[in-house]
Design a protein around this motif. Structure first.
Motif, mmCIF file in Angstrom:
data_model
loop_
_atom_site.group_PDB
_atom_site.id
_atom_site.type_symbol
_atom_site.label_atom_id
_atom_site.label_comp_id
_atom_site.label_asym_id
_atom_site.label_seq_id
_atom_site.Cartn_x
_atom_site.Cartn_y
_atom_site.Cartn_z
ATOM 1 N N MET A 1 0.848 -1.198 0.000
ATOM 2 C CA MET A 1 0.000 0.000 0.000
ATOM 3 C C MET A 1 0.882 1.246 0.000
ATOM 4 S SD MET A 1 -2.759 1.248 2.805
ATOM 5 C CE MET A 1 -3.314 -0.422 3.009
ATOM 6 N N PRO A 2 0.552 2.221 -0.805
ATOM 7 C CA PRO A 2 1.384 3.426 -0.830
ATOM 8 C C PRO A 2 1.384 4.130 0.519
ATOM 9 C CG PRO A 2 -0.495 3.628 -2.333
ATOM 10 C CD PRO A 2 -0.563 2.289 -1.702
ATOM 11 N N GLU A 3 2.543 4.732 0.803
ATOM 12 C CA GLU A 3 2.674 5.412 2.097
ATOM 13 C C GLU A 3 1.683 6.564 2.195
ATOM 14 O OE1 GLU A 3 6.183 7.628 4.645
ATOM 15 O OE2 GLU A 3 6.674 6.511 2.835
ATOM 16 N N GLU A 4 1.403 7.146 1.056
ATOM 17 C CA GLU A 4 0.477 8.284 1.039
ATOM 18 C C GLU A 4 -0.904 7.858 1.565
ATOM 19 O OE1 GLU A 4 -1.708 11.209 -2.209
ATOM 20 O OE2 GLU A 4 -0.417 9.576 -2.874
ATOM 21 N N GLU A 5 -1.312 6.655 1.155
ATOM 22 C CA GLU A 5 -2.629 6.186 1.601
ATOM 23 C C GLU A 5 -2.617 5.878 3.092
ATOM 24 O OE1 GLU A 5 -5.010 3.741 -0.931
ATOM 25 O OE2 GLU A 5 -5.548 2.466 0.752
ATOM 26 N N ASP A 6 -1.520 5.311 3.562
ATOM 27 C CA ASP A 6 -1.400 5.067 5.011
ATOM 28 C C ASP A 6 -1.609 6.366 5.780
ATOM 29 O OD1 ASP A 6 -0.976 2.416 4.804
ATOM 30 O OD2 ASP A 6 1.206 2.513 4.943
ATOM 31 N N ASN A 7 -0.955 7.392 5.277
ATOM 32 C CA ASN A 7 -1.046 8.700 5.939
ATOM 33 C C ASN A 7 -2.478 9.238 5.908
ATOM 34 O OD1 ASN A 7 -0.066 11.001 7.186
ATOM 35 N ND2 ASN A 7 0.256 12.060 5.233
ATOM 36 N N ARG B 1 -13.292 6.187 13.066
ATOM 37 C CA ARG B 1 -12.460 6.225 14.273
ATOM 38 C C ARG B 1 -12.264 4.834 14.871
ATOM 39 N NH1 ARG B 1 -15.018 10.740 13.628
ATOM 40 N NH2 ARG B 1 -14.036 12.757 14.054
ATOM 41 N N GLU B 2 -13.186 3.934 14.522
ATOM 42 C CA GLU B 2 -13.057 2.560 15.029
ATOM 43 C C GLU B 2 -12.206 1.692 14.096
ATOM 44 O OE1 GLU B 2 -17.153 1.366 15.118
ATOM 45 O OE2 GLU B 2 -17.695 3.234 16.140
ATOM 46 N N TYR B 3 -11.832 2.259 12.967
ATOM 47 C CA TYR B 3 -11.063 1.481 11.978
ATOM 48 C C TYR B 3 -9.665 1.204 12.506
ATOM 49 C CZ TYR B 3 -8.639 0.342 7.640
ATOM 50 O OH TYR B 3 -7.880 -0.275 6.668
ATOM 51 N N THR B 4 -9.271 -0.055 12.432
ATOM 52 C CA THR B 4 -7.919 -0.428 12.841
ATOM 53 C C THR B 4 -7.133 -0.790 11.594
ATOM 54 O OG1 THR B 4 -8.895 -1.355 14.837
ATOM 55 C CG2 THR B 4 -6.603 -1.893 14.416
ATOM 56 N N HIS B 5 -6.099 -0.055 11.355
ATOM 57 C CA HIS B 5 -5.314 -0.277 10.141
ATOM 58 C C HIS B 5 -4.348 -1.437 10.355
ATOM 59 C CE1 HIS B 5 -3.578 0.433 6.369
ATOM 60 N NE2 HIS B 5 -2.499 1.063 6.784
ATOM 61 N N ARG B 6 -4.581 -2.524 9.634
ATOM 62 C CA ARG B 6 -3.708 -3.699 9.799
ATOM 63 C C ARG B 6 -2.968 -4.001 8.504
ATOM 64 N NH1 ARG B 6 -8.410 -5.894 12.574
ATOM 65 N NH2 ARG B 6 -8.033 -5.865 14.813
ATOM 66 N N GLY B 7 -2.797 -3.007 7.690
ATOM 67 C CA GLY B 7 -2.043 -3.202 6.459
ATOM 68 C C GLY B 7 -2.889 -3.594 5.264
ATOM 69 N N PHE C 1 -7.658 0.055 2.453
ATOM 70 C CA PHE C 1 -8.842 0.694 3.030
ATOM 71 C C PHE C 1 -10.098 0.255 2.271
ATOM 72 C CE2 PHE C 1 -11.538 4.538 3.683
ATOM 73 C CZ PHE C 1 -11.590 4.488 5.071
ATOM 74 N N GLY C 2 -9.899 -0.027 0.978
ATOM 75 C CA GLY C 2 -11.023 -0.436 0.142
ATOM 76 C C GLY C 2 -11.693 -1.710 0.639
ATOM 77 N N SER C 3 -10.916 -2.608 1.232
ATOM 78 C CA SER C 3 -11.504 -3.862 1.730
ATOM 79 C C SER C 3 -12.566 -3.571 2.783
ATOM 80 C CB SER C 3 -10.420 -4.745 2.346
ATOM 81 O OG SER C 3 -9.455 -5.049 1.391
ATOM 82 N N TRP C 4 -12.246 -2.605 3.626
ATOM 83 C CA TRP C 4 -13.190 -2.217 4.682
ATOM 84 C C TRP C 4 -14.446 -1.603 4.056
ATOM 85 C CZ3 TRP C 4 -14.070 2.831 7.245
ATOM 86 C CH2 TRP C 4 -14.797 2.705 8.435
ATOM 87 N N LEU C 5 -14.215 -0.766 3.043
ATOM 88 C CA LEU C 5 -15.362 -0.131 2.367
ATOM 89 C C LEU C 5 -16.222 -1.172 1.646
ATOM 90 C CD1 LEU C 5 -13.607 3.042 0.876
ATOM 91 C CD2 LEU C 5 -15.148 2.945 2.846
ATOM 92 N N TYR C 6 -15.570 -2.164 1.062
ATOM 93 C CA TYR C 6 -16.343 -3.221 0.390
ATOM 94 C C TYR C 6 -17.234 -3.950 1.384
ATOM 95 C CZ TYR C 6 -14.022 -2.991 -4.159
ATOM 96 O OH TYR C 6 -13.593 -2.594 -5.394
ATOM 97 N N ARG C 7 -16.710 -4.157 2.568
ATOM 98 C CA ARG C 7 -17.525 -4.840 3.586
ATOM 99 C C ARG C 7 -18.767 -4.013 3.916
ATOM 100 N NH1 ARG C 7 -14.128 -8.095 8.111
ATOM 101 N NH2 ARG C 7 -12.704 -9.142 6.729
ATOM 102 N N ILE C 8 -18.555 -2.717 4.083
ATOM 103 C CA ILE C 8 -19.710 -1.851 4.375
ATOM 104 C C ILE C 8 -20.681 -1.883 3.194
ATOM 105 C CG2 ILE C 8 -20.421 0.521 4.902
ATOM 106 C CD1 ILE C 8 -17.658 0.980 6.127
ATOM 107 N N ALA C 9 -20.118 -1.849 1.992
ATOM 108 C CA ALA C 9 -20.963 -1.845 0.786
ATOM 109 C C ALA C 9 -21.774 -3.144 0.692
ATOM 110 C CB ALA C 9 -20.090 -1.666 -0.448
#
Lengths: 195, 164
Positions: free
Chosen positions: A1-7, A61-67, A70-78
């Protein structure tokens, strides 16, 4: 994942709206596409996509970044949003006509028309599949996610995703009206007869 | 044509740019200006917090006060099963006695009782049931002429004779 996205993710988790806006720009097209291919109506898909991002902002705010992306999390919501959508609307949605403007970049008009018909067939077949099969085909072949990313988005193991993908492609081929082949699968390279 | 190739074409699907921009603006506006709390939100929030605090306090008081469910468990465990069984048996006997007093034995029963020296009691519709007392109650019978000459026999003895 690009560092920019992590940030961006870290800033969004801390409540920075601008960072979340950038994530919105980055992920909106694929989340919209995911929903649109499952729902089949533009306005409803746009509204649902908006709800997905609103929900994501409320819970970021509840999102835990585990590498994972981010899209995977959004897909789950979708996915959950689409399930809720179908629960609230039990009537069968008619298939929307293929949007001709979608393929106006094709140079040859005749080819574009033929392709448009083929894609309409694919979309119709896709919408006849079970939700799990729809999900895996969209994630793996439309969005071109890796097996690992798709597995995380679907909450399954990588092995389960490969098996699901195989079954989903077989099912998709059964529902297609026009002859197509599946790459890399010797059992499925025989063209389907016209139904 | 391969399915994979066709599916990749679906990636061209996009939402309307103006709508996307509009929703982005709406999203960011909401993000920058979170919804203000109303009185209703405050009251509900206070009620929920208050309920949680009150429940916690009650639990702490109970724990500090030495409340233990073991006390109640011990009471239950202290019951005498044999005593209970004896009581239940005594209740059964009383029921049998009541039935015996009002039962119409018929011819065979009458002969059997007569053979034992026990005579059928005269019909007394308004006679109350024998008072509950000890399990070994005694049946005293009277003849039709009112003579009280039959020897007294306990119910247990009568039942034992009947069983032979």
């Amino acid at each position: 994942m690009p560092e920019e996205e992590d940030n961006l993710i870290l800033r969004a988790v801390e409540g920075d709206p601008a960072a979340f806006g950038d994530l919105y720009d980055r992920y909106h097209p694929q989340i919209y596409r995911f929903i649109y291919l499952k729902i089949g109506r533009r306005e409803e898909s746009e509204d649902l996509t908006h709800q997905v991002f609103l929900s994501a902002w409320e819970h970021v705010r509840e999102y835990t970044h585990r590498g994972h992306p981010f899209g995977s999390w959004l897909y789950r919501i979708a996915r959950n949003s689409v399930i809720d959508h179908y629960r609230s609307r039990r009537d069968v949605l008619p298939l929307e006509e293929m949007d001709g403007e979608m393929f106006r970049s094709e140079e040859n008009i005749e080819e574009a028309a033929a392709l448009s018909m083929l894609l309409a067939d694919v979309r119709e077949a896709l919408r006849k599949l079970k939700p799990d099969h729809q999900d895996i085909i969209i994630l793996r072949f439309v969005e071109e996610l890796s097996v690992r990313e798709a597995a995380h988005a679907l909450g399954r193991s990588e092995g389960a995703v490969k098996l699901l993908q195989h079954r989903a492609m077989r099912e998709l081929q059964k529902h297609l009206r026009q002859p197509v082949t599946i790459l890399g699968d010797p059992e499925l390279t025989t063209e389907q007869p016209w139904k | 044509m391969e399915i994979e190739h066709l599916l990749r074409h679906l990636k061209k699907i996009e939402s309307r740019a103006e709508y996307r921009a509009h929703l982005r603006a709406h999203l960011l506006t909401r993000a920058r200006h979170p919804r203000r709390l109303t009185w209703r939100d405050v009251v509900i929030g206070a009620f929920q917090s208050g309920s949680a605090i009150a429940l916690t306090v009650v639990l702490i008081v109970l724990m500090v006060g030495g409340f233990s469910i073991a006390k109640y468990v011990q009471k239950v465990a202290g019951l005498d099963p044999q005593g209970l069984r004896a009581e239940a048996h005594a209740i059964d006997m009383q029921l049998e006695l009541t039935g015996l007093d009002y039962q119409d034995f018929g011819t065979a029963g009458t002969h059997a009782l007569a053979g034992m020296g026990v005579h059928r009691a005269a019909p007394r519709p308004s006679k109350p049931a024998p008072a509950a007392g000890t399990g070994a109650a005694t049946v005293t019978t009277t003849t039709d002429s009112g003579e009280a000459s039959a020897p007294a026999m306990s119910v247990d003895e009568a039942l034992e004779l009947l069983s032979h």
